[in-house]
Write an enzyme that holds these catalytic residues in place. Structure first.
Site, PDB file in Angstrom:
ATOM      1  N   ASP A   1       0.872  -1.171   0.000  1.00 23.80           N
ATOM      2  CA  ASP A   1       0.000   0.000   0.000  1.00 23.80           C
ATOM      3  C   ASP A   1       0.919   1.233   0.000  1.00 23.80           C
ATOM      4  O   ASP A   1       2.119   1.113   0.294  1.00 23.80           O
ATOM      5  CB  ASP A   1      -0.869  -0.034   1.265  1.00 23.80           C
ATOM      6  CG  ASP A   1      -1.604   1.270   1.486  1.00 23.80           C
ATOM      7  OD1 ASP A   1      -2.254   1.747   0.536  1.00 23.80           O
ATOM      8  OD2 ASP A   1      -1.528   1.817   2.613  1.00 23.80           O
TER       9      ASP A   1
ATOM     10  N   ASP B   1      -0.337   5.092   0.801  1.00 24.34           N
ATOM     11  CA  ASP B   1      -0.687   6.112   1.797  1.00 24.34           C
ATOM     12  C   ASP B   1      -0.728   5.509   3.197  1.00 24.34           C
ATOM     13  O   ASP B   1      -1.492   4.572   3.463  1.00 24.34           O
ATOM     14  CB  ASP B   1      -2.034   6.752   1.458  1.00 24.34           C
ATOM     15  CG  ASP B   1      -1.942   7.518   0.164  1.00 24.34           C
ATOM     16  OD1 ASP B   1      -1.133   8.444   0.094  1.00 24.34           O
ATOM     17  OD2 ASP B   1      -2.660   7.159  -0.798  1.00 24.34           O
TER      18      ASP B   1
ATOM     19  N   GLY C   1     -10.376   6.937  -1.182  1.00 25.40           N
ATOM     20  CA  GLY C   1     -10.454   7.611  -2.480  1.00 25.40           C
ATOM     21  C   GLY C   1     -10.809   9.077  -2.287  1.00 25.40           C
ATOM     22  O   GLY C   1     -11.780   9.408  -1.593  1.00 25.40           O
TER      23      GLY C   1
ATOM     24  N   ARG D   1     -14.283  10.695  -1.112  1.00 21.62           N
ATOM     25  CA  ARG D   1     -14.238  11.390   0.185  1.00 21.62           C
ATOM     26  C   ARG D   1     -14.917  12.753   0.087  1.00 21.62           C
ATOM     27  O   ARG D   1     -15.667  13.153   0.978  1.00 21.62           O
ATOM     28  CB  ARG D   1     -12.765  11.536   0.612  1.00 21.62           C
ATOM     29  CG  ARG D   1     -12.548  11.981   2.044  1.00 21.62           C
ATOM     30  CD  ARG D   1     -11.082  11.787   2.422  1.00 21.62           C
ATOM     31  NE  ARG D   1     -10.697  10.396   2.327  1.00 21.62           N
ATOM     32  CZ  ARG D   1      -9.514   9.959   1.880  1.00 21.62           C
ATOM     33  NH1 ARG D   1      -8.570  10.821   1.523  1.00 21.62           N
ATOM     34  NH2 ARG D   1      -9.264   8.669   1.816  1.00 21.62           N
TER      35      ARG D   1
ATOM     36  N   ASN E   1       0.328  10.358  -8.057  1.00 24.60           N
ATOM     37  CA  ASN E   1       0.773  10.589  -6.671  1.00 24.60           C
ATOM     38  C   ASN E   1       1.826   9.564  -6.252  1.00 24.60           C
ATOM     39  O   ASN E   1       2.731   9.876  -5.483  1.00 24.60           O
ATOM     40  CB  ASN E   1      -0.410  10.487  -5.702  1.00 24.60           C
ATOM     41  CG  ASN E   1      -1.457  11.555  -5.927  1.00 24.60           C
ATOM     42  OD1 ASN E   1      -1.205  12.517  -6.645  1.00 24.60           O
ATOM     43  ND2 ASN E   1      -2.618  11.385  -5.323  1.00 24.60           N
TER      44      ASN E   1
HETATM   45  C1  XBP Z   1      -5.550   6.040   0.529  1.00 21.47           C
HETATM   46  C2  XBP Z   1      -6.664   6.917   0.192  1.00 21.47           C
HETATM   47  C3  XBP Z   1      -6.483   7.921  -0.800  1.00 21.47           C
HETATM   48  C4  XBP Z   1      -5.806   9.202  -0.439  1.00 21.47           C
HETATM   49  C5  XBP Z   1      -6.161  10.246  -1.442  1.00 21.47           C
HETATM   50  O1  XBP Z   1      -6.041   4.787   0.963  1.00 21.47           O
HETATM   51  O2  XBP Z   1      -7.753   6.752   0.686  1.00 21.47           O
HETATM   52  O3  XBP Z   1      -7.763   8.268  -1.184  1.00 21.47           O
HETATM   53  O4  XBP Z   1      -6.246   9.664   0.832  1.00 21.47           O
HETATM   54  O5  XBP Z   1      -5.818   9.893  -2.727  1.00 21.47           O
HETATM   55  P1  XBP Z   1      -5.126   3.495   0.901  1.00 21.47           P
HETATM   56  P2  XBP Z   1      -6.644  10.450  -3.989  1.00 21.47           P
HETATM   57  O6  XBP Z   1      -3.847   3.825   1.613  1.00 21.47           O
HETATM   58  O7  XBP Z   1      -5.907   2.462   1.666  1.00 21.47           O
HETATM   59  O8  XBP Z   1      -4.915   3.117  -0.538  1.00 21.47           O
HETATM   60  O9  XBP Z   1      -7.142  11.824  -3.627  1.00 21.47           O
HETATM   61  O10 XBP Z   1      -5.646  10.485  -5.119  1.00 21.47           O
HETATM   62  O11 XBP Z   1      -7.792   9.510  -4.244  1.00 21.47           O
HETATM   63 MG    MG Z   2      -3.065   3.085   3.431  1.00 21.75          MG
END
Ligand code: XBP
Ligand code: MG
Length: 255
Positions: free
Chosen positions: A12, A14, A55, A59, A131
């Site tokens: 993963d 983030d 996402g 969100r 990103n």
């Molecule tokens: C990460 C997310 C992402 C980021 C924002 O979840 O939820 O939505 O916060 O990214 P995970 P975008 O780590 O479970 O993948 O704004 O590009 O969607």
């Molecule tokens: Mg995550």
């Protein structure tokens, strides 16, 4: 039949590779809101609630529905959110390029150890592809993008985490079975996703996810750990290990 061999790691992004949410994504959303002359501002605590929706576009939609009852919703709400989110991505990428977001402890070390051991690498994330490549380039150098056989990201699957789709997509692209891989996650939604894809999963929590539920993870830690800076075990058995390295991962994979 012999037991499956560990062939790959699927990460993963983030919260796992880097602590991106509080000082990265959240700040970028707020800058995009300000640019669009919206009086919305997501403080650290509010963002923790909103993070349950994975996402960025999803969100924002959830925020409008639940937190903005008097907002005059545009006729083309999808288009409105898409444009707002494109602006957020521009701000986020700018933040990454400025070096604002480092990798979490032990990430670079483990990636190097895995590559030296001949392990294959993949990514399965909810965030926008740009990103991910920008984070990798800013922290490990542009060549690191090629360390990963697949960067499975964002809207490439219809259902984001906690659905398993993005991990299944990564496995398909790598022609691997789940029994040959270890996944790395930081959140309950992420773990639900990886576990539904049948992946053994190591969890490293962060400020936003430390109170999540992680039943089924092979181990839950506060971080991967560095030489001279040990991890703390939250649940599971690390034996006498003090950092997540290849021997510990092989042991966790086999038990
Ligand atoms: C990460 C997310 C992402 C980021 C924002 O979840 O939820 O939505 O916060 O990214 P995970 P975008 O780590 O479970 O993948 O704004 O590009 O969607
Ligand atoms: Mg995550």
């Amino acid at each position: 039949m012999s037991a499956p061999k560990l062939k790959a790691f699927i990460f993963d992004v983030d919260g796992t590779l880097a602590d991106t949410e509080r000082d990265g994504h959240r700040v970028a959303f707020n800058r995009a809101f300000a640019d669009a002359k919206l009086d919305w501002s997501w403080d650290v605590e509010t963002y923790g609630v909103l993070l349950k929706v994975t996402g960025g576009k999803e969100r924002v939609r959830y925020f409008i529905e639940k937190f903005q009852p008097v907002f005059d919703v545009p006729d083309d709400l999808d288009g409105f959110i898409r444009v707002l989110h494109q602006s957020k991505t521009r701000h986020y990428v700018e933040l990454l390029k400025s070096g604002a977001i480092p990798l979490r402890p032990g990430v670079e070390r483990l990636l190097n150890e895995a590559r030296s051991a001949g392990l294959r690498l993949g990514i399965a994330t909810t965030t926008t592809p740009e990103n991910v490549t920008t984070l990798l380039a800013a922290t490990l150098g542009p060549e690191s993008i090629d360390w990963f056989e697949v960067i499975a990201a964002g809207d490439v699957v219809p259902k984001k985490k906690p659905a398993p789709d993005i991990f299944l997509y990564a496995l398909r692209k790598m022609h691997l079975s789940s029994a040959e891989c270890m996944a790395f996650e930081d959140s309950e939604n992420g773990l639900l996703s990886s576990m539904q894809a049948d992946l053994k999963t190591i969890v490293t929590v962060n400020g936003y996810t430390r109170n999540d539920k992680f039943e089924g993870a092979v181990i839950v830690l506060d971080q991967l750990g560095e030489h001279g800076s040990a991890f703390t075990v939250i649940s599971g058995d690390a034996g006498d290990a003090s950092l997540v390295d290849m021997p510990l991962i092989r042991r966790l994979f086999e038990t």
